[in-house]
Structure formats: C-alpha cells, structure tokens
Write a protein that holds these residues in place. Structure first.
Motif, mmCIF file in Angstrom:
data_model
loop_
_atom_site.group_PDB
_atom_site.id
_atom_site.type_symbol
_atom_site.label_atom_id
_atom_site.label_comp_id
_atom_site.label_asym_id
_atom_site.label_seq_id
_atom_site.Cartn_x
_atom_site.Cartn_y
_atom_site.Cartn_z
ATOM 1 N N VAL A 1 0.856 -1.273 -0.038
ATOM 2 C CA VAL A 1 -0.051 0.040 -0.027
ATOM 3 C C VAL A 1 0.764 1.232 0.125
ATOM 4 O O VAL A 1 0.380 2.437 -0.441
ATOM 5 N N PHE A 2 1.979 1.182 0.566
ATOM 6 C CA PHE A 2 3.031 2.196 0.434
ATOM 7 C C PHE A 2 4.129 2.310 -0.662
ATOM 8 O O PHE A 2 4.585 3.130 -0.962
ATOM 9 N N THR A 3 4.317 1.177 -1.097
ATOM 10 C CA THR A 3 5.417 0.927 -2.087
ATOM 11 C C THR A 3 5.153 0.758 -3.532
ATOM 12 O O THR A 3 5.978 0.755 -4.449
ATOM 13 N N SER A 4 3.941 0.148 -3.935
ATOM 14 C CA SER A 4 3.739 -0.371 -5.265
ATOM 15 C C SER A 4 3.174 1.005 -6.205
ATOM 16 O O SER A 4 2.575 2.085 -5.626
ATOM 17 N N VAL A 5 3.819 1.142 -7.182
ATOM 18 C CA VAL A 5 3.341 2.024 -8.147
ATOM 19 C C VAL A 5 2.480 1.537 -9.250
ATOM 20 O O VAL A 5 1.788 2.408 -9.826
ATOM 21 N N ASN A 6 1.851 0.425 -9.080
ATOM 22 C CA ASN A 6 0.951 -0.341 -9.746
ATOM 23 C C ASN A 6 -0.376 -0.499 -9.121
ATOM 24 O O ASN A 6 -0.419 -1.104 -8.192
ATOM 25 N N GLU A 7 -1.086 0.743 -9.435
ATOM 26 C CA GLU A 7 -2.416 0.695 -8.812
ATOM 27 C C GLU A 7 -3.075 -0.161 -9.034
ATOM 28 O O GLU A 7 -4.600 -0.657 -8.231
ATOM 29 N N GLU A 8 -3.175 -1.098 -9.904
ATOM 30 C CA GLU A 8 -3.988 -2.321 -10.304
ATOM 31 C C GLU A 8 -4.201 -3.243 -9.035
ATOM 32 O O GLU A 8 -4.775 -4.278 -9.139
ATOM 33 N N LEU A 9 -3.062 -3.378 -8.464
ATOM 34 C CA LEU A 9 -2.747 -4.416 -7.483
ATOM 35 C C LEU A 9 -3.386 -4.086 -6.197
ATOM 36 O O LEU A 9 -3.355 -4.775 -5.227
ATOM 37 N N ARG A 10 -3.928 -2.776 -6.129
ATOM 38 C CA ARG A 10 -4.259 -1.919 -4.925
ATOM 39 C C ARG A 10 -6.066 -2.106 -4.774
ATOM 40 O O ARG A 10 -6.764 -1.967 -5.918
#
Length: 142
Positions: free
Chosen positions: A85-94
């Motif tokens: 939630v703090f490290t991913s730049v791929n919003e599709e995983l969120r």
C-alpha cells in the motif's frame, strides 16, 4: 505472545497457535486454512479478509474451541494487507481504500485483539467501527 500472518502466512500462524503453547492468539490477514482440517487451535483467532475468503477460512472456526472472529473488509485487494500500500506504483494491485486508512484498520484490529487476549485489557475488536468492515461471524465451540 501473539502472531500475525498474511496470505500463506495465515495458515502458518494458525498452525503455530495450534502447536506452540507460547502463543496466546493469532491473526490471519486475507489468508486461508490450508492444512487445518480437524485442527482445534485452542486459541482465539482473528481473520480480516476481502470476500470471498470467508469460505476459505470457515474451517478454522468450525474446529476452534476458542473465539474465532471473521471480519470482511470491502474495497480492498489481497496485497492491501501488506506494505505494498505504500510501495507499489502499480495501482491495479491495490483496492480502493486509502493507504493510511488501510494501515490504521489493520493496526487497530491487531492492537485491540492483542490488547484483549494478551494484555487482558477490557477492549474488543467488535467495538471498532470502520466503514465497510463487517463482523460476519464469531464462533466459539466452548
């Protein structure tokens, strides 16, 4: 001590609770119940998950002689329970929840559960109120 596990760490957490008397309780974050058929954990257990994971976890409470809490959390994805939630730049995983809200949600449920079952404080996870977080079931086979 208490123990928390996410994903495959959830069943590992349950097995540790079942097999190691040093642990007073456990928490599974969007996990399953693999390898727990017929296992009485004999420890309070909390599950936070996004639907449809209730059916993957129902076996835990069906056999546990202590309290088992099932909380369904909407608008989240599987990886929202970890630091992605703090490290991913791929919003599709969120999921759709704000990262800080998700951190606070997991922290509050974990803290209240451990405060109650480890520190014997008069707090309850059932008293927490987050939009879209519902107690589906609380079981105890005492």
């Amino acid at each position: 001590m208490g123990i928390v596990g996410h994903s495959y760490g959830g069943p590992t957490t349950a097995m540790v609770c079942r097999d190691d008397e040093r642990f007073a309780c456990g928490i599974g974050l969007d996990s399953g119940a693999f390898g727990l058929q017929g296992s009485d954990l004999k420890k309070p257990f909390l599950l936070l998950f996004c639907e449809p994971n209730y059916n993957m976890n129902a076996i835990i409470g069906a056999n546990n002689s202590m309290e088992t809490y099932y909380f369904s959390v909407d608008r989240v994805a599987h990886l929202d329970y970890c630091d992605i939630v703090f490290t991913s730049v791929n919003e599709e995983l969120r999921g759709e929840r704000d990262a800080m809200e998700m951190r606070n949600l997991v922290t509050d449920y974990t803290k209240n559960f451990f405060d109650h079952y480890i520190l014997q404080k008069a707090v309850s996870v059932e008293s927490l109120a987050y939009d879209g977080v519902d107690l589906i079931k609380k079981t105890s086979n005492k």
